[in-house]
Scaffold this motif. Structure first.
Motif, PDB file in Angstrom:
ATOM      1  N   ILE A   6       0.834  -1.199   0.000  1.00  0.00           N
ATOM      2  CA  ILE A   6       0.000   0.000   0.000  1.00  0.00           C
ATOM      3  C   ILE A   6       0.868   1.249   0.000  1.00  0.00           C
ATOM      4  CG2 ILE A   6      -1.611   1.354   1.404  1.00  0.00           C
ATOM      5  CD1 ILE A   6      -2.891  -1.304   2.251  1.00  0.00           C
ATOM      6  N   LYS A   7       1.907   1.246   0.826  1.00  0.00           N
ATOM      7  CA  LYS A   7       2.812   2.394   0.890  1.00  0.00           C
ATOM      8  C   LYS A   7       3.473   2.644  -0.467  1.00  0.00           C
ATOM      9  CE  LYS A   7       6.758   1.938   3.000  1.00  0.00           C
ATOM     10  NZ  LYS A   7       7.779   1.797   4.083  1.00  0.00           N
ATOM     11  N   LEU A   8       3.945   1.593  -1.103  1.00  0.00           N
ATOM     12  CA  LEU A   8       4.602   1.738  -2.403  1.00  0.00           C
ATOM     13  C   LEU A   8       3.622   2.236  -3.466  1.00  0.00           C
ATOM     14  CD1 LEU A   8       6.862  -1.450  -2.477  1.00  0.00           C
ATOM     15  CD2 LEU A   8       7.565   0.927  -2.115  1.00  0.00           C
ATOM     16  N   GLN A   9       2.373   1.744  -3.410  1.00  0.00           N
ATOM     17  CA  GLN A   9       1.388   2.194  -4.391  1.00  0.00           C
ATOM     18  C   GLN A   9       1.048   3.669  -4.205  1.00  0.00           C
ATOM     19  OE1 GLN A   9       0.536   0.939  -7.057  1.00  0.00           O
ATOM     20  NE2 GLN A   9      -1.277   2.094  -7.686  1.00  0.00           N
ATOM     21  N   PHE A  10       0.941   4.119  -2.968  1.00  0.00           N
ATOM     22  CA  PHE A  10       0.665   5.530  -2.724  1.00  0.00           C
ATOM     23  C   PHE A  10       1.842   6.400  -3.155  1.00  0.00           C
ATOM     24  CE2 PHE A  10      -3.201   4.508  -0.618  1.00  0.00           C
ATOM     25  CZ  PHE A  10      -3.924   5.698  -0.574  1.00  0.00           C
ATOM     26  N   ARG A  11       3.049   5.891  -3.062  1.00  0.00           N
ATOM     27  CA  ARG A  11       4.202   6.643  -3.578  1.00  0.00           C
ATOM     28  C   ARG A  11       4.097   6.783  -5.085  1.00  0.00           C
ATOM     29  NH1 ARG A  11       9.437   4.254  -0.148  1.00  0.00           N
ATOM     30  NH2 ARG A  11       8.782   5.085   1.881  1.00  0.00           N
ATOM     31  N   ARG A  12       3.664   5.720  -5.765  1.00  0.00           N
ATOM     32  CA  ARG A  12       3.482   5.803  -7.219  1.00  0.00           C
ATOM     33  C   ARG A  12       2.410   6.827  -7.570  1.00  0.00           C
ATOM     34  NH1 ARG A  12       3.220  -0.035  -6.457  1.00  0.00           N
ATOM     35  NH2 ARG A  12       5.296  -0.941  -6.812  1.00  0.00           N
ATOM     36  N   ILE A  13       1.314   6.809  -6.818  1.00  0.00           N
ATOM     37  CA  ILE A  13       0.226   7.753  -7.070  1.00  0.00           C
ATOM     38  C   ILE A  13       0.701   9.181  -6.826  1.00  0.00           C
ATOM     39  CG2 ILE A  13      -2.059   8.513  -6.303  1.00  0.00           C
ATOM     40  CD1 ILE A  13      -2.624   5.565  -5.566  1.00  0.00           C
ATOM     41  N   ALA A  14       1.469   9.388  -5.762  1.00  0.00           N
ATOM     42  CA  ALA A  14       1.994  10.724  -5.462  1.00  0.00           C
ATOM     43  C   ALA A  14       2.901  11.207  -6.582  1.00  0.00           C
ATOM     44  CB  ALA A  14       2.748  10.704  -4.128  1.00  0.00           C
ATOM     45  N   LEU A 222       7.662  14.479   5.480  1.00  0.00           N
ATOM     46  CA  LEU A 222       7.620  13.225   4.728  1.00  0.00           C
ATOM     47  C   LEU A 222       7.804  13.547   3.248  1.00  0.00           C
ATOM     48  CD1 LEU A 222       4.392  11.801   6.427  1.00  0.00           C
ATOM     49  CD2 LEU A 222       6.703  10.931   6.828  1.00  0.00           C
ATOM     50  N   ASP A 223       8.944  13.223   2.695  1.00  0.00           N
ATOM     51  CA  ASP A 223       9.158  13.554   1.286  1.00  0.00           C
ATOM     52  C   ASP A 223       8.612  12.490   0.350  1.00  0.00           C
ATOM     53  OD1 ASP A 223      11.008  11.646   1.945  1.00  0.00           O
ATOM     54  OD2 ASP A 223      12.728  12.671   1.043  1.00  0.00           O
ATOM     55  N   LYS A 224       8.304  11.293   0.873  1.00  0.00           N
ATOM     56  CA  LYS A 224       7.781  10.220   0.027  1.00  0.00           C
ATOM     57  C   LYS A 224       6.344   9.825   0.365  1.00  0.00           C
ATOM     58  CE  LYS A 224      12.282   8.029  -0.850  1.00  0.00           C
ATOM     59  NZ  LYS A 224      13.070   6.765  -0.720  1.00  0.00           N
TER      60      LYS A 224
END
Length: 258
Positions: A6-14, A222-224
């Motif tokens: 989930i964290k990685l997917q939200f980084r992609r979305i961001a 939080l930069d990511k």
């Protein structure tokens, strides 16, 4: 899906949001760019909200005749009414049907924040009739006088958290109203600024009651993962709330019909 996924997917979305916002700058017109960036946030929100909540934009009105300024993103409880204006995105929104608003900014400077706080103040003063129910875990609260509409700010970039926190503190002091502070501010590549919650915080079987004595602001650089932190706070605030026994007579007075 695991927490890491989930964290990685939200980084992609961001990253996709930031890239699309940069492309939108190519219009060369600030108003058009701003509107496109609002639409990007709406597109992000729609699949990530509970089914009973939809994203609209427009003006919020209450039964006393007061109204908000034009709102970029409004989270509306679909179980409650709104007034159609012939648009799939915009509407005339009844205060009782609104759960939260999100102001979208390209760059949140201290001056821009002052202007946004004025808009927030106008929104939070709207009257809502009915009972507000908060239900989460072992906690259920029924408030005969509903809390104000929740307010958030999403910005693609902005000033330092120190500067923004100071601006909010000064505005709250000048108006003697801690309620004008937004519930959360997201700077997409910098982090989040979170206001102390007005409802209980449920952690497993533990319930922490809010402090009503003062409004606290907590910055999380939080930069990511700013988007994920913002989304988590938004959902945590919004999902437990619903309005019941609302009184819409003030909007539809039979004595004024012709």
């Amino acid at each position: 899906m695991s927490a890491v996924e989930i964290k990685l997917q939200f980084r992609r979305i961001a990253n996709a949001l930031a890239a699309a916002a940069e492309v939108a700058a190519g219009t060369g017109h600030a108003g058009t760019t701003g509107r496109m960036r609002e639409m990007l946030v709406q597109q992000f929100l729609r699949p990530h909200l509970p089914r009973n909540i939809k994203v609209r934009s427009g003006v919020i009105v209450d039964s006393a005749g007061a109204k908000s300024k034009q709102q970029d993103c409004v989270l509306v409880d679909t179980r409650l009414p709104l007034v159609d204006v012939g648009s799939s995105t915009d509407a005339l929104l009844l205060a009782e049907s609104v759960v939260a608003t999100i102001e979208v900014k390209s760059f949140l400077s201290a001056q821009e924040l002052k202007t946004t706080i004025e808009s927030i103040s106008q929104t939070t003063r709207l009257t809502r009739n009915g009972m507000q129910v908060y239900r989460k875990g072992p906690v259920e609260m029924r408030l005969p006088k509903p809390n104000s509409i929740l307010t958030y700010i999403f910005a693609y970039n902005g000033a330092s958290f120190e500067s923004l926190s100071q601006t909010i503190a000064i505005a709250s002091y000048e108006k003697n109203d801690g309620g004008i502070a937004p519930d959360a501010v997201c700077l997409l590549k910098k982090g989040v600024l979170l206001r102390s919650q007005l409802m209980p915080v449920v952690d497993g079987s533990n319930v922490h009651l809010p402090s009503l004595a003062e409004t606290k602001l907590t910055a999380q650089p939080l930069d990511k993962d700013a988007l994920l932190a913002f989304y988590h706070r938004l959902i945590d605030d919004v999902m437990p709330l619903r309005m019941e026994n609302i009184d819409l007579d003030g909007y539809f007075s039979h004595g004024d019909l012709e």
